[in-house]
Enzyme design. Sequence first.
Site, PDB file in Angstrom:
ATOM      1  N   GLY A 141       0.650  -1.070  -0.196  1.00  0.00           N
ATOM      2  CA  GLY A 141       0.116  -0.625   0.332  1.00  0.00           C
ATOM      3  C   GLY A 141       0.963   1.429  -0.183  1.00  0.00           C
TER       4      GLY A 141
ATOM      5  N   GLY B  49       1.302   5.781   1.277  1.00  0.00           N
ATOM      6  CA  GLY B  49       0.320   6.433   2.156  1.00  0.00           C
ATOM      7  C   GLY B  49       1.009   7.726   1.950  1.00  0.00           C
ATOM      8  N   GLY B  50       0.003   9.264   2.373  1.00  0.00           N
ATOM      9  CA  GLY B  50       0.734  10.639   2.528  1.00  0.00           C
ATOM     10  C   GLY B  50       2.322   9.917   2.790  1.00  0.00           C
TER      11      GLY B  50
ATOM     12  N   ALA C  15       4.151   7.283   4.208  1.00  0.00           N
ATOM     13  CA  ALA C  15       6.074   6.370   3.801  1.00  0.00           C
ATOM     14  C   ALA C  15       4.199   5.098   2.160  1.00  0.00           C
ATOM     15  CB  ALA C  15       5.893   6.018   4.771  1.00  0.00           C
TER      16      ALA C  15
ATOM     17  N   VAL D 284       4.521   0.751   2.357  1.00  0.00           N
ATOM     18  CA  VAL D 284       5.088   0.171   2.649  1.00  0.00           C
ATOM     19  C   VAL D 284       4.182  -1.607   1.810  1.00  0.00           C
ATOM     20  CG1 VAL D 284       3.615  -1.970   4.481  1.00  0.00           C
ATOM     21  CG2 VAL D 284       3.118   1.046   4.285  1.00  0.00           C
TER      22      VAL D 284
ATOM     23  N   ASP E 239      -4.314   9.127  15.918  1.00  0.00           N
ATOM     24  CA  ASP E 239      -5.361   8.703  14.927  1.00  0.00           C
ATOM     25  C   ASP E 239      -5.977   7.734  15.162  1.00  0.00           C
ATOM     26  OD1 ASP E 239      -5.701   9.450  12.076  1.00  0.00           O
ATOM     27  OD2 ASP E 239      -4.221   8.940  11.437  1.00  0.00           O
TER      28      ASP E 239
END
Length: 674
Positions: free
Chosen positions: A18, A20-21, A23, A25, A134
């Site tokens: 996946g 993300g903003g 990092a 993965v 979060d």
Amino acid sequence: MRAGYTLSGRYRIIRALGEGGMANVYLAHDLILDRDVSVKLLRLDLRDDPNTMRRFQREALAATELVHDNIVQVYDVGEENGMQYLVMEYVKGTDLKAYIKAHFPIPYREVIQIMEQILSAVRLAHEHNIIHRDLKPQNILIDQNRVAKITDFGIAVTLSEHSLTQTNTVLGSVHYLSPEQARGGMATKQSDIYSLGIILYEMLTGTVPFEGETAVSIALKHFQSDVPAVRDTDPRIPQALENVVFKATAKRPQNRYASVADMAADLRTSLSPKRAGEERFTPEADDDGETKVLPLSSLGHLSDATAHAQTTPEPAAAAKASEQSTEETAPKARLSYKQRHPRRRKFMLMGLIILMLLIGAGLGVALFQPRMTNVPNVVGQRQAKAQSTLVATHLKVGEIHKTASAKVKRHRVVRTEPRSGTELQRNSVIDLWISTGPKRYRLGDYQGDSYSSVAAKLEALGFTVHRESVHSTSVPAGRIIQQSVSAGHKVIPKDTAITLTVSTGTQTVTLSDLTDKTKSQAQDYAASHNLNLAFTYAYSSDVAKGKVMRQSPGEGAVVQEGDEITLTMSRGPESDSSETDQFSVKVKIPFDSSATSGSDTEDDDSSSSAASENLVQIYLRDQDHQLSSVYKQMTITNDTTVSLPFTVAHGKSGAYKIVRNGEVIGEDSHVTKN
């Protein structure tokens, strides 16, 4: 990061999991400990950003301090060529957001079991004075054994890190944001408890409590609007379980649970029969010294008391009046009273005027106060019935919106705005959202894409995904060769099963000894091992005509599927070569890129699935071949030129035929030596 790359000489990258903003993965394999791990790699475009670097390092620090069965474990932290990375436990499963979509409605007992795991993990973090900030279903992973694990401590802070929790900075996901964070205040342990309450709400109802067109509008609702009752969605939910949601999501932090442990203890007994008659939780009144408005009843009592005080004479005055019984003394007494109390008479007159004004104001408020009504619950009703219900409740129907819904049948009400239970003035306008049925999803063309990423995406949408593995010489391992539902189809995800044919790549073949085999025997061997054959011919006194004299590569050689093997066939004893002509003809075979998978499409504008390879059979007729048998079979991925050898009697002709994907694309029945 490409597949096959070995990070720090230890972690071999397998595939992407996946993005993300902050990092990306990847799934990797630990070559030393022989286990699969997740590698979170800081994006290259952010490695020079000090704030991002601080968040990334803070996640590593926070997670390494926390060792718990319900927290994704961080194994290693490192840097290579300026790239910061974390090595974490690999959780094979899905996140809680996708789990809710796939399994809703979730049994209450299972909801409590999952929440208890989450609360246990957060309790450990709070004991270390670490606030996650979060918490949301996307940051909670559910493995195949339904064990919940919290991840992503990227914005977590300790209570002492005031410099990292700015007053005017709002972090976290807006759907799960506490009111104090929405106002820009400092996050506390009670802020995490609020987010946990919203997660519990979503697990019970399948949706978040507040929606809006912008993040700002959602944030405003968090500190202006009460969280809707979960029992409005599912009346079977026990009141004690709903009270856990109410108490965790109270607007004022002091009205929430004092700790995560208290919330866990309350949740644990929420299904107990002993709490069946529990009353609905109501937070304590906000007695903070704000100006209060007196009700009309209090105003009426005050008016009566004032009037009584102003019309009742003092005891001394009454006694004095009773002593004056003659007509001569009465005028004198009255005159002396006026002379002695001129200000008292004036004050009494002013008091009477004020009293009349107060009474008039009270009557005005009572007469002209707007009449109120509550918005009825019309969710699930047909549009016509819902409109009638609203009109009967003295409300007006506003705009009608169409929206997709997997829970509410077509032509029925999904929600209202304002929501049910809201107190409004009569004749207020209510907007309706009407279901158009489950949302249809247009499938893309996944050929050539990574199976793991496509399957994860489709399963998150609700598709049932099946995998079929085949060998391929032209498609890399792990890539999709074919899909059972063509690209462009619009389907309902939860009602659709799709089969993806995935390449396992090419296999190696150790060649057998094909000498002394007939042509048909050699072709059967090649077909069973996915090999291509090419034939040459020579005279031989030792090998019978029509049998293999030699092969290249030879016996025991290791080749890949799809490779070409050259076999030399015997013509028998040599005869007068002047009686035969030997020559070759070059033929160009065009690649057909428009060939499709053969599935019909639902829409005219849907795209076709182009073939990635063509199957070609070549037939020859000469002294050594007949048109009834295949001379050569091959797969091509682009335009290909082949050389066809012919041996014919002097003065005679040969012939050939080219078949591509079952269709004859070229033939010549009179081939001669130039």
